[in-house]
Motif scaffolding. Structure first.
Motif, PDB file in Angstrom:
ATOM      1  N   PRO A  62      -9.898  15.772   3.311  1.00 56.68           N
ATOM      2  CA  PRO A  62     -10.451  14.579   2.652  1.00 56.68           C
ATOM      3  C   PRO A  62      -9.385  13.835   1.858  1.00 56.68           C
ATOM      4  CG  PRO A  62     -11.133  16.570   1.490  1.00 56.68           C
ATOM      5  CD  PRO A  62     -10.447  17.027   2.737  1.00 56.68           C
ATOM      6  N   LEU A  63      -9.622  12.549   1.684  1.00 61.78           N
ATOM      7  CA  LEU A  63      -8.756  11.708   0.853  1.00 61.78           C
ATOM      8  C   LEU A  63      -9.201  11.872  -0.599  1.00 61.78           C
ATOM      9  CD1 LEU A  63      -6.566   9.455   0.757  1.00 61.78           C
ATOM     10  CD2 LEU A  63      -8.423   7.816   0.951  1.00 61.78           C
ATOM     11  N   SER A  64      -8.310  12.362  -1.447  1.00 63.40           N
ATOM     12  CA  SER A  64      -8.650  12.651  -2.839  1.00 63.40           C
ATOM     13  C   SER A  64      -8.178  11.520  -3.746  1.00 63.40           C
ATOM     14  CB  SER A  64      -8.014  13.969  -3.273  1.00 63.40           C
ATOM     15  OG  SER A  64      -8.364  14.271  -4.603  1.00 63.40           O
ATOM     16  N   LEU A  65      -9.091  11.025  -4.585  1.00 64.42           N
ATOM     17  CA  LEU A  65      -8.786   9.925  -5.494  1.00 64.42           C
ATOM     18  C   LEU A  65      -9.323  10.239  -6.888  1.00 64.42           C
ATOM     19  CD1 LEU A  65      -9.931   7.001  -3.191  1.00 64.42           C
ATOM     20  CD2 LEU A  65      -7.561   7.543  -3.732  1.00 64.42           C
ATOM     21  N   ARG A  66      -8.671   9.700  -7.897  1.00 68.65           N
ATOM     22  CA  ARG A  66      -9.169   9.839  -9.265  1.00 68.65           C
ATOM     23  C   ARG A  66     -10.025   8.618  -9.588  1.00 68.65           C
ATOM     24  NH1 ARG A  66      -6.539   9.419 -14.912  1.00 68.65           N
ATOM     25  NH2 ARG A  66      -5.072   8.074 -13.843  1.00 68.65           N
ATOM     26  N   LEU A  67     -11.249   8.846 -10.028  1.00 69.14           N
ATOM     27  CA  LEU A  67     -12.183   7.768 -10.350  1.00 69.14           C
ATOM     28  C   LEU A  67     -12.373   7.725 -11.863  1.00 69.14           C
ATOM     29  CD1 LEU A  67     -14.093   5.625  -9.096  1.00 69.14           C
ATOM     30  CD2 LEU A  67     -15.900   7.338  -9.189  1.00 69.14           C
TER      31      LEU A  67
ATOM     32  N   TYR B  60       0.839  -1.194   0.000  1.00 69.87           N
ATOM     33  CA  TYR B  60       0.000   0.000   0.000  1.00 69.87           C
ATOM     34  C   TYR B  60       0.879   1.251   0.000  1.00 69.87           C
ATOM     35  CZ  TYR B  60      -3.104  -3.718   1.496  1.00 69.87           C
ATOM     36  OH  TYR B  60      -3.775  -4.902   1.577  1.00 69.87           O
ATOM     37  N   PRO B  61       1.545   1.510  -1.132  1.00 64.04           N
ATOM     38  CA  PRO B  61       2.528   2.603  -1.192  1.00 64.04           C
ATOM     39  C   PRO B  61       1.907   4.001  -1.224  1.00 64.04           C
ATOM     40  CG  PRO B  61       2.297   1.589  -3.351  1.00 64.04           C
ATOM     41  CD  PRO B  61       1.480   0.769  -2.398  1.00 64.04           C
ATOM     42  N   TYR B  62       0.656   4.093  -1.687  1.00 62.00           N
ATOM     43  CA  TYR B  62       0.022   5.405  -1.744  1.00 62.00           C
ATOM     44  C   TYR B  62      -0.639   5.685  -0.402  1.00 62.00           C
ATOM     45  CZ  TYR B  62      -3.100   9.200  -2.983  1.00 62.00           C
ATOM     46  OH  TYR B  62      -3.759  10.408  -3.007  1.00 62.00           O
ATOM     47  N   LYS B  63      -0.124   6.702   0.303  1.00 55.55           N
ATOM     48  CA  LYS B  63      -0.643   7.032   1.627  1.00 55.55           C
ATOM     49  C   LYS B  63      -1.158   8.460   1.650  1.00 55.55           C
ATOM     50  CE  LYS B  63       2.324   4.020   4.411  1.00 55.55           C
ATOM     51  NZ  LYS B  63       3.343   4.001   5.483  1.00 55.55           N
ATOM     52  N   ASN B  64      -2.295   8.619   2.292  1.00 53.56           N
ATOM     53  CA  ASN B  64      -2.856   9.944   2.505  1.00 53.56           C
ATOM     54  C   ASN B  64      -3.385   9.982   3.931  1.00 53.56           C
ATOM     55  OD1 ASN B  64      -4.547  12.275   2.571  1.00 53.56           O
ATOM     56  ND2 ASN B  64      -4.767  12.185   0.342  1.00 53.56           N
ATOM     57  N   GLN B  65      -2.682  10.713   4.789  1.00 58.28           N
ATOM     58  CA  GLN B  65      -3.054  10.825   6.198  1.00 58.28           C
ATOM     59  C   GLN B  65      -3.204   9.454   6.863  1.00 58.28           C
ATOM     60  OE1 GLN B  65      -5.904  14.394   6.764  1.00 58.28           O
ATOM     61  NE2 GLN B  65      -6.370  13.623   4.713  1.00 58.28           N
ATOM     62  N   ASP B  66      -2.220   8.606   6.632  1.00 61.71           N
ATOM     63  CA  ASP B  66      -2.120   7.269   7.233  1.00 61.71           C
ATOM     64  C   ASP B  66      -3.122   6.258   6.679  1.00 61.71           C
ATOM     65  OD1 ASP B  66       0.025   7.951   8.909  1.00 61.71           O
ATOM     66  OD2 ASP B  66      -1.335   8.754  10.433  1.00 61.71           O
ATOM     67  N   ILE B  67      -3.857   6.616   5.630  1.00 63.67           N
ATOM     68  CA  ILE B  67      -4.716   5.652   4.940  1.00 63.67           C
ATOM     69  C   ILE B  67      -3.954   5.153   3.725  1.00 63.67           C
ATOM     70  CG2 ILE B  67      -6.903   5.254   3.765  1.00 63.67           C
ATOM     71  CD1 ILE B  67      -7.244   5.831   6.695  1.00 63.67           C
ATOM     72  N   GLY B  68      -3.613   3.872   3.729  1.00 62.58           N
ATOM     73  CA  GLY B  68      -2.818   3.303   2.649  1.00 62.58           C
ATOM     74  C   GLY B  68      -3.668   2.632   1.587  1.00 62.58           C
ATOM     75  N   MET B  69      -3.257   2.804   0.315  1.00 60.99           N
ATOM     76  CA  MET B  69      -3.935   2.183  -0.820  1.00 60.99           C
ATOM     77  C   MET B  69      -2.892   1.689  -1.812  1.00 60.99           C
ATOM     78  SD  MET B  69      -7.073   4.824  -1.530  1.00 60.99           S
ATOM     79  CE  MET B  69      -7.806   3.677  -2.703  1.00 60.99           C
TER      80      MET B  69
ATOM     81  N   VAL C 100     -14.785   8.342 -18.771  1.00 64.16           N
ATOM     82  CA  VAL C 100     -15.047   9.527 -17.945  1.00 64.16           C
ATOM     83  C   VAL C 100     -14.155   9.474 -16.712  1.00 64.16           C
ATOM     84  CG1 VAL C 100     -17.410   9.840 -18.755  1.00 64.16           C
ATOM     85  CG2 VAL C 100     -16.987   8.365 -16.798  1.00 64.16           C
ATOM     86  N   GLU C 101     -13.667  10.647 -16.299  1.00 64.01           N
ATOM     87  CA  GLU C 101     -12.808  10.758 -15.124  1.00 64.01           C
ATOM     88  C   GLU C 101     -13.318  11.870 -14.227  1.00 64.01           C
ATOM     89  OE1 GLU C 101      -8.642  11.052 -15.877  1.00 64.01           O
ATOM     90  OE2 GLU C 101      -8.733   9.863 -17.716  1.00 64.01           O
ATOM     91  N   GLU C 102     -13.101  11.698 -12.931  1.00 61.12           N
ATOM     92  CA  GLU C 102     -13.494  12.728 -11.973  1.00 61.12           C
ATOM     93  C   GLU C 102     -12.699  12.562 -10.688  1.00 61.12           C
ATOM     94  OE1 GLU C 102     -17.646  11.869 -10.539  1.00 61.12           O
ATOM     95  OE2 GLU C 102     -17.390  10.231 -11.972  1.00 61.12           O
ATOM     96  N   GLU C 103     -12.680  13.619  -9.890  1.00 60.61           N
ATOM     97  CA  GLU C 103     -12.017  13.575  -8.600  1.00 60.61           C
ATOM     98  C   GLU C 103     -13.017  13.167  -7.527  1.00 60.61           C
ATOM     99  OE1 GLU C 103      -8.796  13.983  -7.634  1.00 60.61           O
ATOM    100  OE2 GLU C 103      -8.346  13.966  -9.790  1.00 60.61           O
ATOM    101  N   LEU C 104     -12.614  12.225  -6.714  1.00 57.49           N
ATOM    102  CA  LEU C 104     -13.461  11.720  -5.642  1.00 57.49           C
ATOM    103  C   LEU C 104     -12.838  12.096  -4.309  1.00 57.49           C
ATOM    104  CD1 LEU C 104     -15.924   9.937  -4.894  1.00 57.49           C
ATOM    105  CD2 LEU C 104     -14.379   7.973  -4.946  1.00 57.49           C
ATOM    106  N   SER C 105     -13.610  12.778  -3.454  1.00 61.58           N
ATOM    107  CA  SER C 105     -13.113  13.186  -2.133  1.00 61.58           C
ATOM    108  C   SER C 105     -13.842  12.409  -1.050  1.00 61.58           C
ATOM    109  CB  SER C 105     -13.321  14.689  -1.931  1.00 61.58           C
ATOM    110  OG  SER C 105     -12.523  15.429  -2.835  1.00 61.58           O
ATOM    111  N   LEU C 106     -13.080  11.731  -0.203  1.00 56.87           N
ATOM    112  CA  LEU C 106     -13.647  10.929   0.878  1.00 56.87           C
ATOM    113  C   LEU C 106     -13.237  11.519   2.222  1.00 56.87           C
ATOM    114  CD1 LEU C 106     -12.869   7.340  -0.490  1.00 56.87           C
ATOM    115  CD2 LEU C 106     -14.955   8.671  -0.768  1.00 56.87           C
TER     116      LEU C 106
END
Length: 364
Positions: A238-243, A140-149, A224-230
């Motif tokens: 928020p955790l920002s992801l590309r969907l 889980y190399p991609y980390k955002n505020q200690d949330i790994g993906m 289609v692409e968009e930014e997803l904020s969790l």
């Protein structure tokens, strides 16, 4: 010697044919199963055994006795609560799946043999297993505020309009505090539904982000692409992801007798070779589109794979037998060498709903 071998072969064939004939005479009385296939979805290895239950109704005129249950893998075990299932009664078979170190999609076969069916009735257990990684930092190399993906983007793949597409994404909580999704429903578009499993992710725990994407509600086609904020509890930002999703309209299969009646898109050129062109030479051409069916043809969407290629339609629908021109303008400025450009048309043609026109050139 040859004659003896021939006689022996004939004897074997006769015996086999008698066995087949006898087998065909045996009446197989089967249980009526509520589900012959159970999909347990995505399984995390660390959560241990997964148990499911198959329920079978005896609709025959006599009792059915379970004599044996065979599974095709040591990772799957089965047991039944009672061996005798009387008329109009329901029997239960519980199946356990052990996900230990078995990754990827799986389908397990369970064969149930009874006194009324010596060959066995077949049930299936399927799902997708994700083993626990040996190296969490690398997994889980991609980390955002200690949330790994695993990745910073989520690709939903092909999404069709007749049913929502579900995607499960792994999360790992590297932090010291438990986290959960907050106010997620209020911030999402109506074509997305997102849940976290489990609802609360403890420190050093792995979970699944469950995303349901409704292509019908999205009302768009193609990539289609968009930014997803969790938003997660206890996190400042928020955790920002590309969907990403590739959306296609779904059509039921067309009967042969209807092929000339339904809308059918005709294109006079689908592979265009402009040959040698100069980079300062703007190309303007036309392509003829026609409706080869009887019902109205609707052009849902037209897209290109480059901003350098622009298209224009005379209108967005064609009556049966009607035609029109699609105009395109290609500006090769700043480009050199072999070049391929695409025009994609999304229509209500149920046989070929997506058509691609390729424009080739050699740019000097």
């Amino acid at each position: 010697m040859i004659k003896l071998k021939t006689q022996l072969l004939l004897v074997v064939l006769v015996v086999l044919s008698m066995g087949v004939a006898e087998a065909q005479d045996i009446e197989r009385k089967l249980l009526f199963w509520e589900n012959r296939t159970i999909d347990i979805g995505t399984v995390l290895e660390e959560n241990g055994l997964v148990e499911v239950e198959f329920l079978g109704l005896n609709q025959t005129d006599s009792a059915i006795i379970i004599s044996d249950i065979i599974t095709d893998c040591g990772c799957t075990t089965a047991a039944f609560s009672q061996d005798t299932i009387y008329q109009s009664k329901v029997g239960s078979i519980k199946v356990n799946f052990n996900p230990d170190h078995r990754g990827g999609a799986f389908t397990k076969m369970i064969i149930v043999r009874t006194n009324q069916d010596i060959y066995g009735d077949t049930l299936y257990l399927q799902g997708f297993n994700i083993p626990f990684p040996d190296n969490l930092e690398a997994a889980y190399p991609y980390k955002n505020q200690d949330i790994g993906m695993r990745l910073s983007s989520i690709n939903m793949g092909n999404v069709y309009t007749h049913e929502p597409r579900r995607k499960m994404v792994e999360l790992y909580n590297f932090g010291k505090d438990s986290v959960s999704l907050t106010s997620i429903a209020d911030s999402l578009p109506d074509y997305l539904k997102i849940d976290l499993q489990p609802l609360v992710l403890a420190p050093n725990q792995r979970g699944l982000l469950i995303i349901d994407y409704d292509g019908q509600v999205k009302n768009d086609f193609g990539l289609v692409e968009e930014e997803l904020s969790l938003n997660f509890s206890g996190k400042e930002n928020p955790l920002s992801l590309r969907l990403i999703a590739n959306i296609f309209e779904y059509f039921e299969p067309v009967l042969k007798s209807m092929e000339n009646i339904v809308p059918r898109l005709g294109i006079n050129e689908i592979d265009i070779d402009l040959k040698n062109i100069n980079s300062d030479q703007i190309i303007r051409r036309e392509i003829k589109l026609s409706n080869q069916g009887e019902e109205v043809l609707e052009i849902r969407k037209v897209i290109t794979n480059c901003s350098c290629l622009e298209v224009k339609l005379e209108k967005e629908s064609l009556m049966g037998g009607e035609s029109m021109n699609l105009s395109y303008t290609f500006d090769p400025e700043g480009r050199r060498g072999i070049d391929h450009k695409h025009i994609m048309l999304f229509t209500n043609d149920p046989i070929q709903p997506v058509r691609t026109i390729v424009i080739r050139s050699m740019i000097k």
